[in-house]
Design a protein around this motif. Structure first.
Motif, mmCIF file in Angstrom:
data_model
loop_
_atom_site.group_PDB
_atom_site.id
_atom_site.type_symbol
_atom_site.label_atom_id
_atom_site.label_comp_id
_atom_site.label_asym_id
_atom_site.label_seq_id
_atom_site.Cartn_x
_atom_site.Cartn_y
_atom_site.Cartn_z
ATOM 1 N N LEU A 205 0.832 -1.211 0.000
ATOM 2 C CA LEU A 205 0.000 0.000 0.000
ATOM 3 C C LEU A 205 0.867 1.261 0.000
ATOM 4 O O LEU A 205 0.586 2.234 -0.734
ATOM 5 C CB LEU A 205 -0.918 -0.016 1.222
ATOM 6 N N MET A 206 1.929 1.272 0.762
ATOM 7 C CA MET A 206 2.831 2.410 0.785
ATOM 8 C C MET A 206 3.536 2.593 -0.561
ATOM 9 O O MET A 206 3.745 3.722 -1.040
ATOM 10 C CB MET A 206 3.860 2.240 1.904
ATOM 11 N N THR A 207 3.909 1.469 -1.179
ATOM 12 C CA THR A 207 4.550 1.562 -2.512
ATOM 13 C C THR A 207 3.590 2.150 -3.530
ATOM 14 O O THR A 207 3.980 2.985 -4.376
ATOM 15 C CB THR A 207 5.016 0.174 -2.955
ATOM 16 N N GLU A 208 2.347 1.733 -3.480
ATOM 17 C CA GLU A 208 1.352 2.260 -4.430
ATOM 18 C C GLU A 208 1.136 3.756 -4.217
ATOM 19 O O GLU A 208 1.063 4.525 -5.188
ATOM 20 C CB GLU A 208 0.034 1.501 -4.250
ATOM 21 N N VAL A 209 1.036 4.189 -2.964
ATOM 22 C CA VAL A 209 0.852 5.615 -2.682
ATOM 23 C C VAL A 209 2.054 6.421 -3.151
ATOM 24 O O VAL A 209 1.919 7.515 -3.742
ATOM 25 C CB VAL A 209 0.606 5.819 -1.171
ATOM 26 N N GLN A 210 3.260 5.881 -2.935
ATOM 27 C CA GLN A 210 4.465 6.601 -3.345
ATOM 28 C C GLN A 210 4.581 6.714 -4.862
ATOM 29 O O GLN A 210 4.955 7.770 -5.381
ATOM 30 C CB GLN A 210 5.705 5.897 -2.767
ATOM 31 N N ILE A 211 4.217 5.645 -5.550
ATOM 32 C CA ILE A 211 4.311 5.705 -7.014
ATOM 33 C C ILE A 211 3.275 6.667 -7.597
ATOM 34 O O ILE A 211 3.518 7.342 -8.600
ATOM 35 C CB ILE A 211 4.187 4.287 -7.611
ATOM 36 N N GLN A 212 2.122 6.777 -6.953
ATOM 37 C CA GLN A 212 1.125 7.750 -7.409
ATOM 38 C C GLN A 212 1.615 9.181 -7.174
ATOM 39 O O GLN A 212 1.351 10.080 -7.985
ATOM 40 C CB GLN A 212 -0.205 7.509 -6.682
ATOM 41 N N LYS A 213 2.349 9.397 -6.085
ATOM 42 C CA LYS A 213 2.931 10.725 -5.843
ATOM 43 C C LYS A 213 3.956 11.077 -6.913
ATOM 44 O O LYS A 213 4.014 12.230 -7.382
ATOM 45 C CB LYS A 213 3.570 10.758 -4.461
ATOM 46 N N VAL A 214 4.762 10.082 -7.291
ATOM 47 C CA VAL A 214 5.755 10.341 -8.352
ATOM 48 C C VAL A 214 5.056 10.635 -9.668
ATOM 49 O O VAL A 214 5.471 11.527 -10.430
ATOM 50 C CB VAL A 214 6.705 9.132 -8.473
ATOM 51 N N PHE A 215 3.976 9.902 -9.958
ATOM 52 C CA PHE A 215 3.226 10.158 -11.188
ATOM 53 C C PHE A 215 2.663 11.593 -11.198
ATOM 54 O O PHE A 215 2.757 12.298 -12.201
ATOM 55 C CB PHE A 215 2.082 9.152 -11.318
#
Length: 277
Positions: A205-215
Motif C-alpha cells: 500500500l505504501m509503494t502504491e501511494v508513493q508511485i502515485q505521488k511520483v506520477f
C-alpha cells in the motif's frame, strides 16, 4: 561834372540787359524742351511773355533738373546694392522664371520623349516588376521561416513534456499490478494473528501511494470515471448494459483505470457504459 548814365528804362540799361539775357535763356530752354519732350510753355498758348512767367519757368526748369539728378542718384544706389547682393532681390523673380521654365520643359518632355528615354522607361518598369517579385518571395520566405521556427519551438516544448511518455506507459503496468495486489488481500486476514501478511500489505500500500505521488509530480494523473458521463476522448467502452440507478450514457463499471499526461490522454480507462432498459 558828373556824366549822366543811361536811363533805367532805356535799351542800354543793366536792367534791360538782364531782361534780354533772361529772355534768351528762356527761349533756348523752351526750344530744347520742344525738341526733347514736346513741351509747350503756357506763355505760347496765349502769346504773352512776361518777366514773371520767365522767372516761374526758370524755377520750374530747376525743379525738373533737380528731380532728374535725384532719380539718377537713386538708380546709382540701387545698382550698387544689386551688385553687392543681387540674389536677395532677384531670387523671387529667378525662382518664378525657373518654375515656369521647368513647367515648360516638363510639358515638352511629356509631349515628346526621345527613344533613349522610352528605353529607360521600359527598363525601369521591368526592374520595378522584378523588385516586386523578389520582395514578395522574400516576404514569403520570412513567413515560412517564422512558421518553421514556431513549429520547431512547439515540438521542443512537447518533447520536454511528453518525452517520458513511453517510460510512463511501462510504469503503468507496475501500478496496475500493485493495485490488484492490494485489492486481492482480504480484509479479515489482516489481523494480529497473521502479522507477516499485514506487514506485506502495508508495504504494498505504501509503494502504491508513493508511485502515485511520483506520477503526479511528473504530470501523470489517474482517471477513475466511475459514475461520470462517458467521454470518448478519455474512456474506452467495453460493453453497454442496463444498470439500475445509473443514468444512460454514464460509466457503470471501471475495468481498468486510465491516465493522462499533462492533459493528454496517455491511456483511456476501460469502462462499461449504462444504457436505457
Amino acid at each position: 561834372m558828373f556824366s549822366q548814365g543811361p536811363a533805367v528804362g532805356s535799351e542800354g540799361s543793366p536792367l534791360q540787359k538782364r531782361k534780354s539775357k533772361m529772355y534768351y535763356l528762356f527761349t533756348e530752354s523752351r526750344c530744347q524742351e520742344k525738341e526733347e519732350h514736346g513741351y509747350v510753355p503756357p506763355e505760347e498758348i496765349d502769346g504773352s511773355v512776361t518777366p514773371a512767367r520767365v522767372l516761374d519757368f526758370r524755377w520750374l526748369k530747376m525743379a525738373h533738373w533737380s528731380l532728374r539728378v535725384l532719380r539718377q542718384r537713386c538708380l546709382v544706389s540701387v545698382s550698387q546694392t544689386l551688385l553687392r547682393n543681387p540674389s536677395r532681390f532677384l531670387c523671387t523673380a529667378v525662382q518664378q522664371k525657373n518654375g515656369q521654365a521647368e513647367d515648360d520643359h516638363s510639358g515638352t518632355q511629356k509631349t515628346e520623349q526621345s527613344p533613349a528615354e522610352k528605353q529607360l522607361a521600359e527598363e525601369k518598369a521591368k526592374l520595378e516588376e522584378q523588385f516586386k517579385e523578389i520582395n514578395d518571395k522574400y516576404k514569403r520566405a520570412l513567413a515560412d521561416t517564422e512558421n518553421l521556427r514556431q513549429r520547431c519551438q512547439k515540438l521542443v516544448e512537447e518533447a520536454k513534456l511528453y518525452g517520458i511518455q513511453g517510460f510512463c506507459k511501462d510504469l503503468l503496468e507496475v501500478a496496475d499490478i500493485l493495485e490488484k495486489a492490494t485489492e486481492s488481500v482480504p480484509k479479515e486476514e489482516l489481523s494480529r494473528q497473521n502479522p507477516h501478511l499485514k506487514n506485506l500489505y502495508d508495504g504494498l500500500l505504501m509503494t502504491e501511494v508513493q508511485i502515485q505521488k511520483v506520477f503526479t509530480k511528473h504530470g501523470l494523473v489517474k482517471l477513475n470515471p466511475l459514475g461520470a458521463k462517458f467521454d470518448p476522448y478519455e474512456h474506452e467502452a467495453l460493453f453497454h448494459a442496463a444498470v439500475e440507478g445509473k443514468d444512460p450514457g454514464t460509466v457503470a463499471l471501471v475495468t481498468k483505470v486510465g491516465y493522462k499526461l499533462h492533459g493528454r490522454t496517455l491511456r483511456p480507462a476501460l469502462v462499461g457504459v449504462a444504457k436505457a432498459p
